[in-house]
Design a protein around this motif. Structure first.
Motif, PDB file in Angstrom:
ATOM      1  N   ARG A   4      10.289  18.409  -8.756  1.00 47.46           N
ATOM      2  CA  ARG A   4      11.023  17.327  -8.114  1.00 47.46           C
ATOM      3  C   ARG A   4      10.298  15.991  -8.264  1.00 47.46           C
ATOM      4  O   ARG A   4       9.115  15.919  -8.599  1.00 47.46           O
ATOM      5  CB  ARG A   4      11.256  17.647  -6.638  1.00 47.46           C
ATOM      6  N   LEU A   5      11.050  14.935  -7.982  1.00 50.01           N
ATOM      7  CA  LEU A   5      10.557  13.562  -7.984  1.00 50.01           C
ATOM      8  C   LEU A   5      10.665  13.036  -6.555  1.00 50.01           C
ATOM      9  O   LEU A   5      11.728  13.108  -5.948  1.00 50.01           O
ATOM     10  CB  LEU A   5      11.405  12.701  -8.925  1.00 50.01           C
ATOM     11  N   ARG A   6       9.553  12.556  -6.017  1.00 51.59           N
ATOM     12  CA  ARG A   6       9.557  12.006  -4.655  1.00 51.59           C
ATOM     13  C   ARG A   6       9.175  10.533  -4.724  1.00 51.59           C
ATOM     14  O   ARG A   6       8.126  10.183  -5.266  1.00 51.59           O
ATOM     15  CB  ARG A   6       8.603  12.765  -3.738  1.00 51.59           C
ATOM     16  N   ILE A   7      10.026   9.687  -4.195  1.00 50.94           N
ATOM     17  CA  ILE A   7       9.856   8.233  -4.278  1.00 50.94           C
ATOM     18  C   ILE A   7       9.570   7.706  -2.882  1.00 50.94           C
ATOM     19  O   ILE A   7      10.396   7.824  -1.970  1.00 50.94           O
ATOM     20  CB  ILE A   7      11.120   7.563  -4.842  1.00 50.94           C
ATOM     21  N   ARG A   8       8.404   7.122  -2.703  1.00 45.40           N
ATOM     22  CA  ARG A   8       8.044   6.535  -1.414  1.00 45.40           C
ATOM     23  C   ARG A   8       8.148   5.026  -1.525  1.00 45.40           C
ATOM     24  O   ARG A   8       7.266   4.359  -2.038  1.00 45.40           O
ATOM     25  CB  ARG A   8       6.628   6.956  -1.010  1.00 45.40           C
ATOM     26  N   ASN A   9       9.264   4.492  -1.057  1.00 42.77           N
ATOM     27  CA  ASN A   9       9.538   3.067  -1.076  1.00 42.77           C
ATOM     28  C   ASN A   9       9.153   2.446   0.272  1.00 42.77           C
ATOM     29  O   ASN A   9       8.774   3.159   1.196  1.00 42.77           O
ATOM     30  CB  ASN A   9      11.017   2.831  -1.397  1.00 42.77           C
ATOM     31  N   PRO A  10       9.245   1.119   0.419  1.00 40.39           N
ATOM     32  CA  PRO A  10       8.819   0.491   1.677  1.00 40.39           C
ATOM     33  C   PRO A  10       9.451   1.082   2.927  1.00 40.39           C
ATOM     34  O   PRO A  10       8.754   1.283   3.925  1.00 40.39           O
ATOM     35  CB  PRO A  10       9.220  -0.978   1.474  1.00 40.39           C
ATOM     36  N   PHE A  11      10.744   1.361   2.914  1.00 39.43           N
ATOM     37  CA  PHE A  11      11.411   1.803   4.132  1.00 39.43           C
ATOM     38  C   PHE A  11      12.032   3.194   4.037  1.00 39.43           C
ATOM     39  O   PHE A  11      12.588   3.683   5.017  1.00 39.43           O
ATOM     40  CB  PHE A  11      12.513   0.805   4.516  1.00 39.43           C
ATOM     41  N   ARG A  12      11.957   3.835   2.869  1.00 40.85           N
ATOM     42  CA  ARG A  12      12.571   5.150   2.724  1.00 40.85           C
ATOM     43  C   ARG A  12      11.725   6.058   1.837  1.00 40.85           C
ATOM     44  O   ARG A  12      10.943   5.576   1.013  1.00 40.85           O
ATOM     45  CB  ARG A  12      13.984   5.034   2.124  1.00 40.85           C
ATOM     46  N   VAL A  13      11.926   7.361   2.004  1.00 37.69           N
ATOM     47  CA  VAL A  13      11.339   8.359   1.121  1.00 37.69           C
ATOM     48  C   VAL A  13      12.490   9.173   0.539  1.00 37.69           C
ATOM     49  O   VAL A  13      13.264   9.778   1.287  1.00 37.69           O
ATOM     50  CB  VAL A  13      10.352   9.282   1.860  1.00 37.69           C
ATOM     51  N   ILE A  14      12.619   9.160  -0.771  1.00 38.50           N
ATOM     52  CA  ILE A  14      13.724   9.849  -1.451  1.00 38.50           C
ATOM     53  C   ILE A  14      13.144  10.988  -2.274  1.00 38.50           C
ATOM     54  O   ILE A  14      12.205  10.786  -3.060  1.00 38.50           O
ATOM     55  CB  ILE A  14      14.496   8.883  -2.376  1.00 38.50           C
ATOM     56  N   THR A  15      13.693  12.176  -2.098  1.00 36.50           N
ATOM     57  CA  THR A  15      13.262  13.347  -2.856  1.00 36.50           C
ATOM     58  C   THR A  15      14.429  13.860  -3.682  1.00 36.50           C
ATOM     59  O   THR A  15      15.495  14.175  -3.133  1.00 36.50           O
ATOM     60  CB  THR A  15      12.750  14.455  -1.925  1.00 36.50           C
ATOM     61  N   LEU A  16      14.229  13.925  -4.997  1.00 38.57           N
ATOM     62  CA  LEU A  16      15.273  14.401  -5.908  1.00 38.57           C
ATOM     63  C   LEU A  16      14.718  15.528  -6.765  1.00 38.57           C
ATOM     64  O   LEU A  16      13.753  15.311  -7.510  1.00 38.57           O
ATOM     65  CB  LEU A  16      15.763  13.279  -6.831  1.00 38.57           C
ATOM     66  N   PRO A  17      15.292  16.722  -6.688  1.00 37.68           N
ATOM     67  CA  PRO A  17      14.948  17.740  -7.691  1.00 37.68           C
ATOM     68  C   PRO A  17      15.341  17.231  -9.071  1.00 37.68           C
ATOM     69  O   PRO A  17      16.293  16.450  -9.214  1.00 37.68           O
ATOM     70  CB  PRO A  17      15.794  18.942  -7.263  1.00 37.68           C
ATOM     71  N   LEU A  68       0.805  -1.221   0.000  1.00 38.44           N
ATOM     72  CA  LEU A  68       0.000   0.000   0.000  1.00 38.44           C
ATOM     73  C   LEU A  68       0.838   1.271   0.000  1.00 38.44           C
ATOM     74  O   LEU A  68       0.417   2.297  -0.533  1.00 38.44           O
ATOM     75  CB  LEU A  68      -0.933   0.009   1.222  1.00 38.44           C
ATOM     76  N   ARG A  69       2.005   1.220   0.608  1.00 37.99           N
ATOM     77  CA  ARG A  69       2.811   2.423   0.775  1.00 37.99           C
ATOM     78  C   ARG A  69       3.524   2.910  -0.490  1.00 37.99           C
ATOM     79  O   ARG A  69       3.541   4.116  -0.755  1.00 37.99           O
ATOM     80  CB  ARG A  69       3.839   2.187   1.886  1.00 37.99           C
ATOM     81  N   PRO A  70       4.145   2.045  -1.304  1.00 36.48           N
ATOM     82  CA  PRO A  70       4.954   2.544  -2.422  1.00 36.48           C
ATOM     83  C   PRO A  70       4.170   3.444  -3.368  1.00 36.48           C
ATOM     84  O   PRO A  70       3.050   3.136  -3.787  1.00 36.48           O
ATOM     85  CB  PRO A  70       5.397   1.262  -3.125  1.00 36.48           C
ATOM     86  N   ALA A  71       4.779   4.568  -3.696  1.00 36.41           N
ATOM     87  CA  ALA A  71       4.183   5.522  -4.639  1.00 36.41           C
ATOM     88  C   ALA A  71       5.291   6.423  -5.164  1.00 36.41           C
ATOM     89  O   ALA A  71       6.323   6.605  -4.512  1.00 36.41           O
ATOM     90  CB  ALA A  71       3.089   6.346  -3.971  1.00 36.41           C
ATOM     91  N   VAL A  72       5.074   6.960  -6.347  1.00 37.84           N
ATOM     92  CA  VAL A  72       5.998   7.924  -6.933  1.00 37.84           C
ATOM     93  C   VAL A  72       5.206   9.201  -7.203  1.00 37.84           C
ATOM     94  O   VAL A  72       4.157   9.164  -7.851  1.00 37.84           O
ATOM     95  CB  VAL A  72       6.618   7.390  -8.241  1.00 37.84           C
ATOM     96  N   TYR A 102      18.129   4.412  -7.081  1.00 38.46           N
ATOM     97  CA  TYR A 102      16.973   4.199  -6.216  1.00 38.46           C
ATOM     98  C   TYR A 102      15.905   3.476  -7.015  1.00 38.46           C
ATOM     99  O   TYR A 102      15.502   3.921  -8.083  1.00 38.46           O
ATOM    100  CB  TYR A 102      16.420   5.528  -5.702  1.00 38.46           C
ATOM    101  N   GLN A 103      15.456   2.358  -6.489  1.00 42.76           N
ATOM    102  CA  GLN A 103      14.440   1.568  -7.176  1.00 42.76           C
ATOM    103  C   GLN A 103      13.069   2.209  -7.005  1.00 42.76           C
ATOM    104  O   GLN A 103      12.740   2.741  -5.949  1.00 42.76           O
ATOM    105  CB  GLN A 103      14.415   0.140  -6.626  1.00 42.76           C
ATOM    106  N   LEU A 104      12.259   2.131  -8.050  1.00 35.13           N
ATOM    107  CA  LEU A 104      10.894   2.647  -8.013  1.00 35.13           C
ATOM    108  C   LEU A 104       9.950   1.482  -7.726  1.00 35.13           C
ATOM    109  O   LEU A 104       9.461   0.806  -8.638  1.00 35.13           O
ATOM    110  CB  LEU A 104      10.537   3.322  -9.344  1.00 35.13           C
ATOM    111  N   TRP A 105       9.713   1.236  -6.444  1.00 36.47           N
ATOM    112  CA  TRP A 105       8.873   0.106  -6.054  1.00 36.47           C
ATOM    113  C   TRP A 105       7.452   0.229  -6.595  1.00 36.47           C
ATOM    114  O   TRP A 105       6.789  -0.766  -6.858  1.00 36.47           O
ATOM    115  CB  TRP A 105       8.834  -0.011  -4.536  1.00 36.47           C
ATOM    116  N   ALA A 106       6.970   1.465  -6.721  1.00 38.52           N
ATOM    117  CA  ALA A 106       5.585   1.671  -7.144  1.00 38.52           C
ATOM    118  C   ALA A 106       5.381   1.452  -8.632  1.00 38.52           C
ATOM    119  O   ALA A 106       4.240   1.390  -9.091  1.00 38.52           O
ATOM    120  CB  ALA A 106       5.134   3.081  -6.762  1.00 38.52           C
TER     121      ALA A 106
END
Length: 221
Positions: free
Chosen positions: A84-97, A74-78, A120-124
């Motif tokens: 910017r690009l914000r990646i919400r993976n299972p255990f981390r949130v990565i934000t890249l302009p 349920l959590r993974p989303a891009v 960084y893998q895009l789980w979503a």
């Protein structure tokens, strides 16, 4: 006779931020809901019906499993907007302009590569060979129909006698959209800055607690 004071013009409200495009996996969401229903049903049944240590084991198991199910389904989303690009993976949130993104790659998984070289893998947005093959077959049928002058393609997009625009799988289309944003916005002034990585403690903490509790219960016997 008094004259009205000149009032300074009201400050303009800040410009609204660009709305995010959100990419998620429908199959992962469905699987997550089903898994949570199964875990909840089995866990609650053990909590209220079992005896001895079984209810405590069930409680520890639920504390361990539920955050993992949520984290991986349920959590993974891009989230992507003009800046910017914000990646919400299972255990981390990565934000890249966008200015920090070097490339968006697709192989066995979809991933973003920062200019530092970190991947960084895009789980979503999982790679789906089955969806790719299905899209390729649909494209071949549409191209064959167009070549025979059979009118429009099954999607109703291509005029008679022309080769239709190549169809893409859902996740491939998502990566195509993200690459377009990268090309358009990488040099924008508002799309510069550093990469930030935040651990998802709301998933990590209960998982660790459940694992420790389960280990203690099993060790005590």
């Amino acid at each position: 006779m008094t004259t009205p004071d000149h009032q300074s013009p009201a400050p303009r409200p800040p410009a609204p931020l660009a709305k995010d495009r959100i990419y998620r996996s429908p199959l992962a969401l469905l699987a997550g809901v089903l898994l949570l229903a199964i875990v909840g049903w089995l866990g609650l049944d053990a909590l209220f019906s079992a005896h001895g240590r079984a209810p405590w084991l069930a409680l520890a198991g639920m504390i361990l499993v539920i955050p993992l199910v949520v984290g991986f389904t349920l959590r993974p989303a891009v989230f992507a907007n003009d800046d910017r690009l914000r990646i919400r993976n299972p255990f981390r949130v990565i934000t890249l302009p966008w200015g920090e993104v070097a490339a968006l790659r697709s192989s066995y998984t979809n991933e973003v590569v920062a200019k530092s070289g970190t991947k960084y893998q895009l789980w979503a947005i999982p790679v789906s060979p089955r969806a790719r093959n299905k899209a390729a077959r649909r494209q071949e049928r549409a191209a064959s129909d167009a070549a025979r002058g059979g009118g429009r393609t099954p999607d109703g997009l291509a005029p008679r006698g022309t080769v239709p625009v190549p169809a893409r799988a859902h996740t491939d289309q998502a990566m195509y959209d993200l690459r377009e944003l990268l090309e358009q916005r990488a040099g924008a002034e508002t799309a510069q800055g550093g990469t930030t990585v935040r651990w998802a403690y709301e998933v990590v903490a209960p998982t660790v607690v459940g694992a420790v509790l389960l280990a203690v219960l099993l060790a005590v016997g």
